[in-house]
Design a protein around this motif. Structure first.
Motif, PDB file in Angstrom:
ATOM      1  N   UNK A 239     -28.032  41.269 -34.576  1.00  0.00           N
ATOM      2  CA  UNK A 239     -29.087  41.923 -35.347  1.00  0.00           C
ATOM      3  C   UNK A 239     -29.826  40.912 -36.216  1.00  0.00           C
ATOM      4  N   UNK A 240     -29.073  40.029 -36.888  1.00  0.00           N
ATOM      5  CA  UNK A 240     -29.693  38.996 -37.735  1.00  0.00           C
ATOM      6  C   UNK A 240     -30.609  38.108 -36.900  1.00  0.00           C
TER       7      UNK A 240
ATOM      8  N   UNK B  37     -28.522  29.754 -34.809  1.00  0.00           N
ATOM      9  CA  UNK B  37     -28.363  29.552 -36.249  1.00  0.00           C
ATOM     10  C   UNK B  37     -28.429  30.819 -37.092  1.00  0.00           C
ATOM     11  N   UNK B  38     -29.384  31.695 -36.797  1.00  0.00           N
ATOM     12  CA  UNK B  38     -29.551  32.884 -37.646  1.00  0.00           C
ATOM     13  C   UNK B  38     -28.273  33.733 -37.672  1.00  0.00           C
TER      14      UNK B  38
ATOM     15  N   UNK C 169     -19.332  32.757 -39.738  1.00  0.00           N
ATOM     16  CA  UNK C 169     -18.607  31.738 -40.496  1.00  0.00           C
ATOM     17  C   UNK C 169     -17.853  32.347 -41.674  1.00  0.00           C
ATOM     18  N   UNK C 170     -18.440  33.372 -42.262  1.00  0.00           N
ATOM     19  CA  UNK C 170     -17.788  34.002 -43.412  1.00  0.00           C
ATOM     20  C   UNK C 170     -16.628  34.885 -43.005  1.00  0.00           C
ATOM     21  N   UNK C 171     -16.750  35.542 -41.849  1.00  0.00           N
ATOM     22  CA  UNK C 171     -15.866  36.686 -41.604  1.00  0.00           C
ATOM     23  C   UNK C 171     -14.850  36.511 -40.477  1.00  0.00           C
TER      24      UNK C 171
ATOM     25  N   UNK D  24     -23.631  42.524 -35.694  1.00  0.00           N
ATOM     26  CA  UNK D  24     -24.362  42.136 -36.908  1.00  0.00           C
ATOM     27  C   UNK D  24     -25.041  40.784 -36.689  1.00  0.00           C
TER      28      UNK D  24
ATOM     29  N   UNK E 226     -25.160  32.776 -37.315  1.00  0.00           N
ATOM     30  CA  UNK E 226     -23.917  32.066 -37.581  1.00  0.00           C
ATOM     31  C   UNK E 226     -23.301  32.343 -38.956  1.00  0.00           C
ATOM     32  N   UNK E 227     -24.101  32.441 -40.043  1.00  0.00           N
ATOM     33  CA  UNK E 227     -23.475  32.599 -41.367  1.00  0.00           C
ATOM     34  C   UNK E 227     -22.503  33.775 -41.462  1.00  0.00           C
ATOM     35  N   UNK E 228     -22.869  34.925 -40.921  1.00  0.00           N
ATOM     36  CA  UNK E 228     -21.976  36.094 -41.028  1.00  0.00           C
ATOM     37  C   UNK E 228     -20.657  35.820 -40.297  1.00  0.00           C
TER      38      UNK E 228
ATOM     39  N   UNK F 100     -18.804  42.396 -35.792  1.00  0.00           N
ATOM     40  CA  UNK F 100     -19.440  41.207 -36.346  1.00  0.00           C
ATOM     41  C   UNK F 100     -20.446  40.618 -35.366  1.00  0.00           C
TER      42      UNK F 100
END
Lengths: 245, 245
Positions: free
Chosen positions: B180-181, B152-153, B159-161, B177, B155-157, B174
């Protein structure tokens, strides 16, 4: 599911909650998960709820019914400290689970959790997370973020950007990015977002905003953030090939 | 815990895995969770593992032992398609769970899952996620991202990119990144990161990199990303106060 966030900052508190409630994917509705208990000039207590909606609504209703009863351990307006206020919320949660838990368990999970933040005259602003057992932990300068519900998608941006000195306005901005990340990744979190910026020692709750998905500010923020992020990513050199490392 | 990521792109595949394995917080070690099965010029099959380490190591060992046996349904080098390869991995997983599952369950969870990606001559590159039941799903242009473990941590980057047209190099960036998150938010995910960029129709695995936390490129990427992100956030106007909405 739900996503609620509390940020403990030098300048005060930022607390926010989403509005999605669901029992399965075909039974969804919107509810407000933020309750503010305010005696202007004297105390502000904000309660955010996650978990079984029957449980959380009962807890908040019992908290409201006990207001001004002046009964110690029940009346949030009679609590001398935020610690006492957190204990009251935990106590009401135990009361509701005692009353309903055994019956609800046959059908699903009766548990719930809460974020309780605010300030009572005589002490600083404080922020707590109440577990389903009714016990709780407190945020501090080293642990400024408390989250309940679907917490993971929205955490990386906060971990990178929030520090003690983050202003309330900047924290509110970060909270909205955090909620956007969560909404994009999890269907069971949805707007509108209720967000309070509580300024330390103000003892008023005059800065409570509701953001629908089409709120012009939130749309603008999402656009600027996504575009800015892509520019940052594009500006970073690509990783060298294996042969070049 | 573990974090493994597979990205299905027009240009090929990017697959990456972390190295943390743990049983409790006081028994931790590093293992490689990426296994490459390569017959240069003819096929490249990459397997990433999450879950019980005893299970995943047995599966990968059995896959290696069956190589060049030419036994259908067992030999990855004899698989005619990536679908067949995914079935072989799922079959080995069932074999191991059949052999060990009942005994392991007394002590913990024996389950495991895999990402299987690559290309066999005669068809395009493909990417699969193998569940603990041994069945699987395939990535597609509409569902380019497959993740296993602590998903989960990071995934947002993504999903955006990430879009179909994202290049392998940009996707690798990506992915780093995203890792790293995840590492920042979850102690049970840790470097080094193994990362393969597989270029469609190349049939070689010549671009496999290992990134330690102090790898100069990865340090530079993290610094540029964090600083760029903060600039983006700072450039976005603050939310208006409640009275101004």
């Amino acid at each position: 599911m739900t996503y609620c966030l509390g940020m403990f900052l030098d300048d005060g508190l930022v607390m926010a909650s989403d509005s999605r409630t669901n029992a399965g994917v075909d039974q969804i509705a919107k509810v407000r998960k933020m309750a503010n208990f305010v005696n202007p000039g004297e105390r502000v207590i904000t309660v955010l709820s996650a978990g079984n909606l029957g449980t959380t609504q009962s807890v908040v209703t019992l908290l409201r019914q006990s207001l001004r009863s002046d009964v110690e351990g029940h009346d949030l307006f009679a609590a001398k400290t935020m610690f006492d206020a957190a204990r009251i919320v935990g106590g009401k949660l135990r009361e509701v689970l005692q009353h309903d838990g055994e019956h609800v368990r046959l059908h699903g999970d009766p548990n719930a959790s809460f974020l309780v933040g605010g300030q009572i005259t005589g002490e600083s602003h404080r922020l707590f997370q109440i577990y389903s057992a009714g016990n709780f932990v407190e945020a501090s300068a080293r642990a400024q973020l408390l989250q309940i519900g679907e917490t993971k998608y929205g955490k990386p941006i906060l971990d990178r950007a929030v520090v003690d000195e983050t202003t309330l306005d900047a924290a509110a901005k970060l909270a909205l990015i955090s909620f956007d990340a969560t909404i994009r990744s999890n269907l069971s979190v949805e707007g509108p977002i209720d967000l309070i910026r509580y300024k330390a020692d103000s003892f008023v709750a005059d800065n409570v905003c509701k953001y629908r998905r089409d709120d012009p500010y939130w749309v603008d923020l999402r656009t600027r953030y996504s575009e800015g992020l892509m520019q940052v990513i594009n500006s970073i050199p690509n990783p060298p090939d294996a042969g070049m490392m």
